[in-house]
Scaffold this motif. Structure first.
Motif, mmCIF file in Angstrom:
data_model
loop_
_atom_site.group_PDB
_atom_site.id
_atom_site.type_symbol
_atom_site.label_atom_id
_atom_site.label_comp_id
_atom_site.label_asym_id
_atom_site.label_seq_id
_atom_site.Cartn_x
_atom_site.Cartn_y
_atom_site.Cartn_z
ATOM 1 N N VAL A 16 0.855 -1.186 0.000
ATOM 2 C CA VAL A 16 0.000 0.000 0.000
ATOM 3 C C VAL A 16 0.888 1.233 0.000
ATOM 4 O O VAL A 16 1.902 1.272 0.705
ATOM 5 N N ARG A 17 0.519 2.236 -0.805
ATOM 6 C CA ARG A 17 1.251 3.503 -0.785
ATOM 7 C C ARG A 17 0.263 4.653 -0.847
ATOM 8 O O ARG A 17 -0.657 4.658 -1.672
ATOM 9 N N VAL A 18 0.441 5.610 0.039
ATOM 10 C CA VAL A 18 -0.301 6.872 -0.030
ATOM 11 C C VAL A 18 0.736 7.982 -0.134
ATOM 12 O O VAL A 18 1.716 8.008 0.601
ATOM 13 N N SER A 19 0.523 8.906 -1.064
ATOM 14 C CA SER A 19 1.546 9.902 -1.359
ATOM 15 C C SER A 19 1.588 11.035 -0.361
ATOM 16 O O SER A 19 2.585 11.740 -0.262
ATOM 17 N N LYS A 20 0.519 11.230 0.400
ATOM 18 C CA LYS A 20 0.492 12.285 1.399
ATOM 19 C C LYS A 20 0.242 11.681 2.772
ATOM 20 O O LYS A 20 -0.586 10.783 2.924
ATOM 21 N N ALA A 21 0.972 12.188 3.747
ATOM 22 C CA ALA A 21 0.827 11.651 5.101
ATOM 23 C C ALA A 21 -0.601 11.802 5.606
ATOM 24 O O ALA A 21 -1.058 11.027 6.448
ATOM 25 N N SER A 22 -1.316 12.809 5.088
ATOM 26 C CA SER A 22 -2.679 13.060 5.542
ATOM 27 C C SER A 22 -3.689 12.102 4.920
ATOM 28 O O SER A 22 -4.829 12.015 5.370
ATOM 29 N N GLN A 23 -3.297 11.397 3.857
ATOM 30 C CA GLN A 23 -4.209 10.475 3.211
ATOM 31 C C GLN A 23 -4.395 9.221 4.072
ATOM 32 O O GLN A 23 -3.513 8.815 4.812
ATOM 33 N N ASP A 24 -5.563 8.619 3.936
ATOM 34 C CA ASP A 24 -5.901 7.437 4.726
ATOM 35 C C ASP A 24 -5.771 6.204 3.842
ATOM 36 O O ASP A 24 -6.410 6.120 2.790
ATOM 37 N N GLU A 25 -4.950 5.261 4.282
ATOM 38 C CA GLU A 25 -4.747 4.049 3.506
ATOM 39 C C GLU A 25 -5.775 2.961 3.810
ATOM 40 O O GLU A 25 -5.713 1.867 3.257
ATOM 41 N N ALA A 26 -6.757 3.282 4.687
ATOM 42 C CA ALA A 26 -7.714 2.268 5.134
ATOM 43 C C ALA A 26 -8.480 1.639 3.981
ATOM 44 O O ALA A 26 -8.754 0.429 3.994
ATOM 45 N N GLY A 27 -8.832 2.451 2.972
ATOM 46 C CA GLY A 27 -9.573 1.915 1.833
ATOM 47 C C GLY A 27 -8.779 0.871 1.071
ATOM 48 O O GLY A 27 -9.305 -0.193 0.709
ATOM 49 N N GLN A 28 -7.498 1.169 0.828
ATOM 50 C CA GLN A 28 -6.649 0.207 0.131
ATOM 51 C C GLN A 28 -6.503 -1.075 0.943
ATOM 52 O O GLN A 28 -6.582 -2.183 0.416
ATOM 53 N N ILE A 29 -6.291 -0.914 2.251
ATOM 54 C CA ILE A 29 -6.095 -2.074 3.121
ATOM 55 C C ILE A 29 -7.335 -2.954 3.127
ATOM 56 O O ILE A 29 -7.243 -4.193 3.039
ATOM 57 N N LYS A 30 -8.514 -2.336 3.194
ATOM 58 C CA LYS A 30 -9.755 -3.103 3.216
ATOM 59 C C LYS A 30 -9.901 -3.945 1.953
ATOM 60 O O LYS A 30 -10.260 -5.132 2.022
ATOM 61 N N GLU A 34 -9.965 -7.990 1.955
ATOM 62 C CA GLU A 34 -11.220 -8.653 1.603
ATOM 63 C C GLU A 34 -11.190 -9.267 0.201
ATOM 64 O O GLU A 34 -11.493 -10.444 0.033
ATOM 65 N N ARG A 35 -10.821 -8.459 -0.791
ATOM 66 C CA ARG A 35 -10.839 -8.955 -2.176
ATOM 67 C C ARG A 35 -9.498 -9.523 -2.609
ATOM 68 O O ARG A 35 -9.439 -10.347 -3.519
ATOM 69 N N GLY A 36 -8.421 -9.077 -1.962
ATOM 70 C CA GLY A 36 -7.102 -9.561 -2.343
ATOM 71 C C GLY A 36 -6.629 -10.754 -1.538
ATOM 72 O O GLY A 36 -5.572 -11.318 -1.809
ATOM 73 N N SER A 37 -7.410 -11.138 -0.555
ATOM 74 C CA SER A 37 -7.127 -12.338 0.251
ATOM 75 C C SER A 37 -5.817 -12.274 1.023
ATOM 76 O O SER A 37 -5.199 -13.308 1.278
ATOM 77 N N VAL A 38 -5.382 -11.070 1.383
ATOM 78 C CA VAL A 38 -4.243 -10.942 2.291
ATOM 79 C C VAL A 38 -4.777 -11.250 3.689
ATOM 80 O O VAL A 38 -5.743 -10.631 4.141
ATOM 81 N N GLN A 39 -4.196 -12.228 4.365
ATOM 82 C CA GLN A 39 -4.789 -12.759 5.582
ATOM 83 C C GLN A 39 -4.521 -11.917 6.822
ATOM 84 O O GLN A 39 -5.381 -11.783 7.685
ATOM 85 N N ARG A 40 -3.334 -11.362 6.928
ATOM 86 C CA ARG A 40 -2.952 -10.673 8.157
ATOM 87 C C ARG A 40 -2.427 -9.276 7.859
ATOM 88 O O ARG A 40 -1.769 -9.066 6.841
ATOM 89 N N LYS A 41 -2.720 -8.352 8.767
ATOM 90 C CA LYS A 41 -2.206 -6.995 8.581
ATOM 91 C C LYS A 41 -0.689 -6.970 8.679
ATOM 92 O O LYS A 41 -0.039 -6.074 8.149
ATOM 93 N N GLY A 42 -0.133 -7.986 9.347
ATOM 94 C CA GLY A 42 1.318 -8.079 9.428
ATOM 95 C C GLY A 42 1.970 -8.400 8.100
ATOM 96 O O GLY A 42 3.182 -8.281 7.945
ATOM 97 N N ASP A 43 1.152 -8.827 7.128
ATOM 98 C CA ASP A 43 1.666 -9.120 5.791
ATOM 99 C C ASP A 43 1.478 -7.944 4.845
ATOM 100 O O ASP A 43 1.609 -8.090 3.621
ATOM 101 N N LEU A 44 1.141 -6.774 5.411
ATOM 102 C CA LEU A 44 0.989 -5.560 4.618
ATOM 103 C C LEU A 44 2.213 -4.671 4.779
ATOM 104 O O LEU A 44 2.713 -4.486 5.891
ATOM 105 N N PHE A 45 2.690 -4.123 3.689
ATOM 106 C CA PHE A 45 3.801 -3.171 3.692
ATOM 107 C C PHE A 45 3.221 -1.830 3.248
ATOM 108 O O PHE A 45 2.656 -1.729 2.155
ATOM 109 N N ILE A 46 3.347 -0.809 4.080
ATOM 110 C CA ILE A 46 2.670 0.457 3.829
ATOM 111 C C ILE A 46 3.666 1.618 3.829
ATOM 112 O O ILE A 46 4.331 1.883 4.834
ATOM 113 N N ASP A 47 3.767 2.292 2.695
ATOM 114 C CA ASP A 47 4.571 3.518 2.598
ATOM 115 C C ASP A 47 3.626 4.700 2.706
ATOM 116 O O ASP A 47 2.738 4.879 1.866
#
Length: 199
Positions: A16-30, A34-47
């Motif tokens: 997941v990448r959001v270009s502004k610190a003020s942007q919310d990455e929650a939509g991408q994560i969801k 849900e649709r990408g079948s990533v099982q754990r939040k620990g398996d997410l890499f977020i810039d």
């Protein structure tokens, strides 16, 4: 380009990448959970707050070093991955060569499938065309600038009138630092304007 294999799937990682610190990455994560079948939040890499234009992004670099053959990298959209279409394709091709699969939920790309690999090939063609067009436009711009007596590159820090004024100040004993301060430019800009070396 390697072709996706039918080997048993490994782990699924999301990027997941959001270009502004003020942007919310929650939509991408969801979507990735849900649709990408990533099982754990620990398996997410977020810039967070990192522009796509930057070649190096800490979490992307960490993910690329973590994934192993038969793992899958899941993206919200392809434009989250690279700083340009060409850079994105190069990253995906490198992952595929390492037998790491890529899925983009919104774009419908899945390198495990024949259709996905065909789509990747088409994207590579378009990226190559984009690079060619960019080079052609750049050369045309430089040629046009040269014909009109202008040089390519960054705009001059000082206008012709300011350069004359700077030369007068220099002739009267003003230092480059004083001239730079007067015009609110760097000292190196003054040296360039006066045709001297800053060494």
């Amino acid at each position: 380009m390697a072709i996706g294999t039918s080997s048993p799937p490994g782990r699924r990682f999301g990027y997941v990448r959001v270009s502004k610190a003020s942007q919310d990455e929650a939509g991408q994560i969801k979507v990735l959970m849900e649709r990408g079948s990533v099982q754990r939040k620990g398996d997410l890499f977020i810039d967070r707050g990192v522009s796509g234009a930057k070649a190096s992004r800490p979490e992307l670099d960490r993910m690329l070093a973590t994934v192993e053959p038969n793992d899958t990298v899941v993206l919200f959209k392809l434009d989250r991955l690279g700083r340009s279409s060409g850079h994105t394709i190069l990253l995906i091709e490198d992952l595929v060569k390492r037998n790491i699969h890529v899925e983009s939920v919104v774009d419908g790309l899945n390198t495990r499938t024949t259709t996905g690999m065909a789509m990747l090939s088409l994207l590579a063609i378009f990226a190559s065309m984009e690079r060619s067009f960019l080079i052609e436009r750049t050369r045309a711009g430089l040629d046009a600038a040269a014909q009109s007596g202008r040089r390519g590159g960054r705009p001059a820090a000082l206008t012709a009138e300011q350069i004359d004024h700077a030369q007068e100040m220099h002739d009267k004993g003003k230092s480059a630092s004083a001239i730079a301060s007067y015009f609110k430019v760097s000292r190196s800009s003054v040296y360039r304007a006066l045709g001297r070396s800053s060494a």
